[in-house]
Design an enzyme around this catalytic site. Structure first.
Site, PDB file in Angstrom:
ATOM      1  N   HIS A 165       0.824  -1.215   0.000  1.00  0.00           N
ATOM      2  CA  HIS A 165       0.000   0.000   0.000  1.00  0.00           C
ATOM      3  C   HIS A 165       0.856   1.263   0.000  1.00  0.00           C
ATOM      4  O   HIS A 165       0.342   2.357  -0.188  1.00  0.00           O
ATOM      5  CB  HIS A 165      -0.918  -0.003   1.226  1.00  0.00           C
ATOM      6  CG  HIS A 165      -1.971  -1.072   1.141  1.00  0.00           C
ATOM      7  ND1 HIS A 165      -3.289  -0.797   0.883  1.00  0.00           N
ATOM      8  CD2 HIS A 165      -1.889  -2.422   1.233  1.00  0.00           C
ATOM      9  CE1 HIS A 165      -3.978  -1.925   0.842  1.00  0.00           C
ATOM     10  NE2 HIS A 165      -3.144  -2.925   1.050  1.00  0.00           N
ATOM     11  N   ASP A 374       3.594   9.509  -0.761  1.00  0.00           N
ATOM     12  CA  ASP A 374       2.412   8.743  -0.368  1.00  0.00           C
ATOM     13  C   ASP A 374       2.167   7.669  -1.430  1.00  0.00           C
ATOM     14  O   ASP A 374       2.201   7.985  -2.624  1.00  0.00           O
ATOM     15  CB  ASP A 374       1.189   9.684  -0.296  1.00  0.00           C
ATOM     16  CG  ASP A 374       0.111   9.169   0.652  1.00  0.00           C
ATOM     17  OD1 ASP A 374       0.078   7.953   0.911  1.00  0.00           O
ATOM     18  OD2 ASP A 374      -0.702   9.990   1.128  1.00  0.00           O
TER      19      ASP A 374
HETATM   20  P1  ADP Z   1      -3.210   6.362   4.926  1.00  0.00           P
HETATM   21  O1  ADP Z   1      -3.500   4.962   4.509  1.00  0.00           O
HETATM   22  O2  ADP Z   1      -1.762   6.707   4.842  1.00  0.00           O
HETATM   23  O3  ADP Z   1      -3.776   6.723   6.259  1.00  0.00           O
HETATM   24  P2  ADP Z   1      -5.111   7.282   2.824  1.00  0.00           P
HETATM   25  O4  ADP Z   1      -5.438   8.668   2.382  1.00  0.00           O
HETATM   26  O5  ADP Z   1      -4.788   6.359   1.708  1.00  0.00           O
HETATM   27  O6  ADP Z   1      -3.910   7.397   3.888  1.00  0.00           O
HETATM   28  O7  ADP Z   1      -6.334   6.662   3.615  1.00  0.00           O
HETATM   29  C1  ADP Z   1      -6.847   7.237   4.791  1.00  0.00           C
HETATM   30  C2  ADP Z   1      -8.242   6.699   5.027  1.00  0.00           C
HETATM   31  O8  ADP Z   1      -8.632   7.016   6.363  1.00  0.00           O
HETATM   32  C3  ADP Z   1      -9.285   7.326   4.130  1.00  0.00           C
HETATM   33  O9  ADP Z   1     -10.281   6.376   3.838  1.00  0.00           O
HETATM   34  C4  ADP Z   1      -9.861   8.468   4.996  1.00  0.00           C
HETATM   35  O10 ADP Z   1     -11.181   8.855   4.658  1.00  0.00           O
HETATM   36  C5  ADP Z   1      -9.821   7.828   6.363  1.00  0.00           C
HETATM   37  N1  ADP Z   1      -9.663   8.831   7.431  1.00  0.00           N
HETATM   38  C6  ADP Z   1      -8.676   9.732   7.564  1.00  0.00           C
HETATM   39  N2  ADP Z   1      -8.841  10.478   8.676  1.00  0.00           N
HETATM   40  C7  ADP Z   1      -9.962  10.036   9.272  1.00  0.00           C
HETATM   41  C8  ADP Z   1     -10.666  10.407  10.469  1.00  0.00           C
HETATM   42  N3  ADP Z   1     -10.213  11.368  11.285  1.00  0.00           N
HETATM   43  N4  ADP Z   1     -11.790   9.744  10.763  1.00  0.00           N
HETATM   44  C9  ADP Z   1     -12.233   8.751   9.957  1.00  0.00           C
HETATM   45  N5  ADP Z   1     -11.619   8.359   8.826  1.00  0.00           N
HETATM   46  C10 ADP Z   1     -10.484   8.986   8.480  1.00  0.00           C
HETATM   47  O1  F6P Z   2      -1.603   2.150   4.073  1.00  0.00           O
HETATM   48  C1  F6P Z   2      -0.597   2.501   4.926  1.00  0.00           C
HETATM   49  C2  F6P Z   2      -0.783   2.041   6.355  1.00  0.00           C
HETATM   50  O2  F6P Z   2       0.453   1.900   6.904  1.00  0.00           O
HETATM   51  C3  F6P Z   2      -1.448   0.723   6.597  1.00  0.00           C
HETATM   52  O3  F6P Z   2      -0.611  -0.365   6.474  1.00  0.00           O
HETATM   53  C4  F6P Z   2      -1.860   0.930   7.998  1.00  0.00           C
HETATM   54  O4  F6P Z   2      -2.923   0.126   8.357  1.00  0.00           O
HETATM   55  C5  F6P Z   2      -2.261   2.382   8.042  1.00  0.00           C
HETATM   56  O5  F6P Z   2      -1.451   3.007   7.127  1.00  0.00           O
HETATM   57  C6  F6P Z   2      -2.265   2.990   9.424  1.00  0.00           C
HETATM   58  O6  F6P Z   2      -1.088   2.781  10.140  1.00  0.00           O
HETATM   59  P1  F6P Z   2      -1.054   1.954  11.490  1.00  0.00           P
HETATM   60  O7  F6P Z   2      -1.656   0.613  11.187  1.00  0.00           O
HETATM   61  O8  F6P Z   2       0.383   1.899  11.847  1.00  0.00           O
HETATM   62  O9  F6P Z   2      -1.879   2.713  12.478  1.00  0.00           O
END
Ligand code: ADP
Ligand code: F6P
Length: 472
Positions: A165, A374
């Site tokens: 990811h 990212d």
């Molecule tokens: P990462 O996997 O690095 O956290 P992404 O942007 O790919 O970043 O995915 C983040 C996911 O978490 C998205 O589905 C987003 O809507 C969700 N998300 C982020 N912040 C919040 C929050 N405060 N409450 C609920 N969902 C959240």
């Molecule tokens: O997609 C990236 C990612 O590292 C996932 O593997 C992971 O579940 C998510 O972000 C949140 O990080 P963590 O599991 O360390 O809270």
């Protein structure tokens, strides 16, 4: 004892889709786990009879297996030292920075690598127990890179895929890691390896060519034992239809209108949604916004910025430090620029239900996404799905999403002056320009949604090492 139920599809990810929270009375309640992996895989698993093997988010004894929304959850135990050495240490203080351009320096500890092997072995053993004969096993992310080879030793009958990811680093960075060959060998236990972008797959293939005694032809690695493993890009996406449905729900639309009103009905709402992670470029974004207020290019009585910063990995020094810096800057900006009775910057350090997130996306005029690196950034694609013809995205060139969302207002977050200009352009371009850009991005996300991604991955896995016909 009854025989353990087995499944034709097994997912292995560090986290289960829900985290256990044990109360003072010892009772467990469950809350949604953070991160994009869970968002994507929850929609993929919905309606498929599969098992999900993962950690329940607390150290100590694993909770009993249970079923939720047709997902059969199989918790894996992590003891306190596993959490410190495998999860916080090797996964998040070594692999995470190396795989994200070393934005903060990576740390290398022998104890962490031992724990990584120990926990990956535990995951492989658990998967081996729940996989039916000939099952498809889909392993996820950088925390479980040794699982493919460990599992193949236990169960040569299953088909093994792995998807990363996050980015895969250039070989010059990857080479810094002690035990680097072991990681490549661990991954090469799979039949198919999926990456977010072509350059990620190319980095992996280059590392194999440079560090192992293997032959790489095109996107296939040929191993001395006669096996072949394909590595290719399969970019992840979002549940477009589910998000559109939610965004069209009158209750959610009403909530979006309420949010606007609660923010003082400003002319412009800017929004950021990120885990509080140093890869997300939060400090660059705040600097740009603060300077735009300072110079008078933005008027805080007309513009508000809402930053949702989800708590993440809070025991690690780099994350604690970042939180301190971000909160100091938020306080400074509000202290210097907020009008009496309202705030120039609304900072929300907590998780929200899905409907609230969709309402926030719908309420925002401009989404600001400024990661320094990212893998994909699902937030950008979610915003696209939640808007019809209005709205705009300022999007870092260093996200995987920038490849597909090329009609966003692309930016280099390191260049603060350009970032400021890009924010102003995104805010002030005419509605016709917003419409053209959003329509084009919507077509992309609608065609390549998360179900399409999952089908694409699984088809590639079944056909590996060959490329399936008609697939990218
Ligand atoms: P990462 O996997 O690095 O956290 P992404 O942007 O790919 O970043 O995915 C983040 C996911 O978490 C998205 O589905 C987003 O809507 C969700 N998300 C982020 N912040 C919040 C929050 N405060 N409450 C609920 N969902 C959240
Ligand atoms: O997609 C990236 C990612 O590292 C996932 O593997 C992971 O579940 C998510 O972000 C949140 O990080 P963590 O599991 O360390 O809270």
């Amino acid at each position: 004892m009854p025989a353990q139920r087995t499944f034709d599809l097994v997912i292995a990810a560090n986290r289960l889709p829900v985290d256990a929270v044990t109360g003072a009375d010892g009772k467990i309640t469950w809350r949604r786990s953070p991160g994009g992996l869970v968002t994507a895989m929850e929609s993929v698993m919905h309606g498929r009879e599969g098992a999900w093997v993962g950690w329940a988010g607390e150290p100590g004894k694993a909770p009993r297996a249970f079923t939720q929304n047709s997902m059969h959850l199989r918790p894996v135990r992590l003891d306190q030292d596993d959490v410190v050495d495998y999860y916080e240490g090797q996964s998040n203080d070594c692999l995470w920075p190396i795989y994200h351009d070393a934005i903060v320096p990576a740390k290398f500890r022998r104890r962490w690598r031992t724990a990584y092997e120990r926990v990956n072995t535990r995951f492989a053993e658990q998967v081996a127990k729940v996989a039916a004969p000939g099952a498809t096993v889909w392993v996820h992310d950088y925390q479980l890179q040794l699982v493919p080879a460990l599992l193949r030793k236990l169960r040569s009958d299953v088909r093994i895929g792995w998807f990363n990811h996050i980015p895969f680093p250039p070989v010059e960075l990857f080479m810094q890691m002690p035990g680097r060959e072991g990681i490549l060998e661990g991954l090469l236990g799979a039949d198919f390896l999926g990456f977010q972008r072509k350059p990620d797959a190319a980095n992996f293939l280059r590392a194999c060519r440079g560090l192992l005694d293997v032959t790489v032809r095109g996107d296939v690695v040929h191993l001395p034992d006669g096996r072949s493993v394909r590595a290719s890009a399969v970019p992840i996406s979002v549940d477009y239809n589910g998000l559109r449905e939610l965004a069209g729900d009158p209750a959610v639309q009403q909530r979006a209108a309420e949010i606007r009103e609660q923010l003082g009905d400003p002319k412009h709402i800017l929004l950021g949604v990120d885990r509080l992670d140093y890869t997300k470029g939060l400090r660059h974004r705040l600097k740009a916004y603060g300077e735009l207020l300072q110079s008078g290019d933005l008027d805080p009585s007309e513009t508000v910025f809402v930053q949702v910063a989800t708590p993440s990995r809070e025991r690690l020094a780099a994350y604690r430090e970042l939180r301190g810096q971000v909160e100091l800057e938020v306080g400074r900006i509000n202290g210097e620029h907020s009008p009496i009775g309202s705030t120039a910057l609304t900072y929300l350090h907590r998780s929200f239900p899905r409907t609230e997130m969709v309402a926030l996306f719908a309420a925002a005029d401009v989404l600001i996404v400024t990661p320094l690196r990212d893998g994909m950034n699902l937030v950008a694609k979610e915003y696209v799905a939640c808007h019809a013809d209005d709205g705009a995205i300022v999007l870092s060139e260093f996200t995987g999403a920038a490849d597909e969302l090329s009609r966003a207002y692309l930016c280099n977050p390191h260049d603060i002056d350009k970032l400021k200009q890009t924010i102003l352009q995104a805010m002030h371009d005419p509605p016709g320009e917003h419409r053209r850009r959003m329509r084009s991005m919507r077509r992309t996300v609608m065609t390549n949604d998360v179900q399409h991604w999952a089908e694409d991955f699984l088809t590639n896995l079944q056909a590996a090492p060959h490329k399936p016909k008609g697939h990218r």
